[in-house]
Design a protein around this motif. Structure first.
Motif, PDB file in Angstrom:
ATOM      1  N   THR A  15      38.835  44.042  30.277  1.00  0.00           N
ATOM      2  CA  THR A  15      38.616  42.663  30.715  1.00  0.00           C
ATOM      3  C   THR A  15      39.397  41.674  29.852  1.00  0.00           C
ATOM      4  O   THR A  15      39.922  42.017  28.795  1.00  0.00           O
ATOM      5  CB  THR A  15      37.124  42.278  30.622  1.00  0.00           C
ATOM      6  N   ARG A  16      39.407  40.423  30.311  1.00  0.00           N
ATOM      7  CA  ARG A  16      40.066  39.354  29.558  1.00  0.00           C
ATOM      8  C   ARG A  16      39.332  39.080  28.251  1.00  0.00           C
ATOM      9  O   ARG A  16      39.957  38.745  27.246  1.00  0.00           O
ATOM     10  CB  ARG A  16      40.134  38.084  30.412  1.00  0.00           C
ATOM     11  N   THR A  24      45.227  43.080  29.708  1.00  0.00           N
ATOM     12  CA  THR A  24      44.237  43.836  30.468  1.00  0.00           C
ATOM     13  C   THR A  24      45.000  44.889  31.270  1.00  0.00           C
ATOM     14  O   THR A  24      46.199  44.733  31.552  1.00  0.00           O
ATOM     15  CB  THR A  24      43.416  42.963  31.440  1.00  0.00           C
ATOM     16  N   THR A  41      43.613  35.243  40.829  1.00  0.00           N
ATOM     17  CA  THR A  41      42.280  34.779  40.463  1.00  0.00           C
ATOM     18  C   THR A  41      41.925  35.365  39.105  1.00  0.00           C
ATOM     19  O   THR A  41      42.539  36.345  38.664  1.00  0.00           O
ATOM     20  CB  THR A  41      41.208  35.241  41.474  1.00  0.00           C
ATOM     21  N   GLU A  42      40.919  34.795  38.441  1.00  0.00           N
ATOM     22  CA  GLU A  42      40.483  35.334  37.155  1.00  0.00           C
ATOM     23  C   GLU A  42      39.962  36.754  37.307  1.00  0.00           C
ATOM     24  O   GLU A  42      40.171  37.610  36.450  1.00  0.00           O
ATOM     25  CB  GLU A  42      39.415  34.426  36.541  1.00  0.00           C
ATOM     26  N   GLU A  43      39.267  37.015  38.413  1.00  0.00           N
ATOM     27  CA  GLU A  43      38.672  38.326  38.631  1.00  0.00           C
ATOM     28  C   GLU A  43      39.723  39.414  38.840  1.00  0.00           C
ATOM     29  O   GLU A  43      39.437  40.601  38.675  1.00  0.00           O
ATOM     30  CB  GLU A  43      37.750  38.288  39.851  1.00  0.00           C
ATOM     31  N   ALA A  44      40.930  39.029  39.193  1.00  0.00           N
ATOM     32  CA  ALA A  44      41.973  40.012  39.508  1.00  0.00           C
ATOM     33  C   ALA A  44      42.328  40.887  38.319  1.00  0.00           C
ATOM     34  O   ALA A  44      42.822  42.000  38.496  1.00  0.00           O
ATOM     35  CB  ALA A  44      43.226  39.303  40.024  1.00  0.00           C
ATOM     36  N   ASP A  45      42.070  40.413  37.108  1.00  0.00           N
ATOM     37  CA  ASP A  45      42.442  41.179  35.914  1.00  0.00           C
ATOM     38  C   ASP A  45      41.256  41.898  35.273  1.00  0.00           C
ATOM     39  O   ASP A  45      41.370  42.405  34.157  1.00  0.00           O
ATOM     40  CB  ASP A  45      43.089  40.253  34.876  1.00  0.00           C
ATOM     41  N   GLU A  46      40.116  41.965  35.971  1.00  0.00           N
ATOM     42  CA  GLU A  46      38.901  42.528  35.397  1.00  0.00           C
ATOM     43  C   GLU A  46      38.598  43.922  35.949  1.00  0.00           C
ATOM     44  O   GLU A  46      38.767  44.176  37.141  1.00  0.00           O
ATOM     45  CB  GLU A  46      37.704  41.627  35.706  1.00  0.00           C
ATOM     46  N   HIS A  67      35.139  45.914  35.949  1.00  0.00           N
ATOM     47  CA  HIS A  67      33.738  45.646  35.609  1.00  0.00           C
ATOM     48  C   HIS A  67      33.049  46.878  35.017  1.00  0.00           C
ATOM     49  O   HIS A  67      33.427  48.024  35.291  1.00  0.00           O
ATOM     50  CB  HIS A  67      32.992  45.144  36.835  1.00  0.00           C
ATOM     51  N   GLU A  88      39.473  52.205  40.967  1.00  0.00           N
ATOM     52  CA  GLU A  88      40.203  51.015  40.509  1.00  0.00           C
ATOM     53  C   GLU A  88      41.132  51.353  39.351  1.00  0.00           C
ATOM     54  O   GLU A  88      42.292  50.930  39.310  1.00  0.00           O
ATOM     55  CB  GLU A  88      39.230  49.933  40.050  1.00  0.00           C
TER      56      GLU A  88
END
Length: 219
Positions: free
Chosen positions: A110-111, A130, A177-182, A184, A200
């Motif tokens: 994650t970031r 990331t 988007t911010e979520e694109a680099d996460e 989870h 993923e």
């Protein structure tokens, strides 16, 4: 957390980089995401290159709140087995300065993990991404601009050049988007969620391994 005794940071990294390229995967506990990423990376590299040509590539992992000495989660081991990778013998580690110092490339889940690694210092900013960020940047790099892995220096020189090229692109190729680099955290989740996270990670690793090795994914 300090540098290895008796050896300066720059000196240690230069000595290490002469002979190898070290990839460090980072998550939180080092029992779910980073063990999956570490072992899938090793598996893919060996599959593309064979054991002899991967000798200069070292792949390891650690956690920002690492469960020191803990085995990986059972569902994580199952995911690795699904992909044909080997989960045996894994033990969790807490992320230490020496791990960052030695690493030529740090790939985080994650970031927030990326920020924690960079905050440790050791000039880590230009070699810490990331996983999904690095994948996005790698896709934009023309492989013809990288050293031929068959020439002197082989995949180690190619890997170093890949990191430099990715770092140069970072300010120009932003995430949608911010979520694109996460990626989870599946900790405590059912096996179905672990498998989706495994998919993923596998998808993100494929172009990275292709760029590192110069060998395309098998059809």
């Amino acid at each position: 957390m300090t540098a290895p005794e008796g050896r300066g940071i720059a000196e240690h990294r230069h000595h290490s980089a002469e002979h190898s390229f070290r990839i460090l995967h980072v998550s939180t506990g080092n029992v779910c995401r980073s063990p999956i990423t570490e072992r899938l990376t090793r598996h893919a590299l060996a599959h593309r290159l064979g054991s002899e040509r991967t000798s200069g590539l070292i792949v390891e992992s650690a956690g920002t709140w690492g469960h020191e000495g803990a085995p990986m989660e059972a569902h994580a081991a199952t995911v690795l087995t699904d992909f044909g990778a080997d989960p045996a013998g894994f033990l969790g580690r807490e992320l230490l300065d020496e791990h960052v110092i030695r690493a030529d490339l740090v790939l985080t889940a994650t970031r927030d993990h990326r920020a924690q690694v960079i905050s440790m210092g050791h000039s880590a900013g230009l070699r810490t991404f990331t996983l999904k960020e690095f994948t996005r940047l790698v896709r934009a790099i023309d492989p013809a601009t990288l050293p031929d892995p068959e020439e002197a220096g082989g995949v180690v020189d190619r890997a170093r050049a890949l990191v430099q090229a990715a770092a140069a692109l970072r300010g120009w190729l932003l995430a949608p988007t911010e979520e694109a680099d996460e990626v989870h955290d599946p900790y405590g989740a059912p096996i179905t969620f672990f498998r989706s996270i495994g998919d993923e990670i596998h998808e993100a690793l494929e172009p990275v391994v292709t760029a590192l090795t110069g060998v395309p994914a098998p059809a």
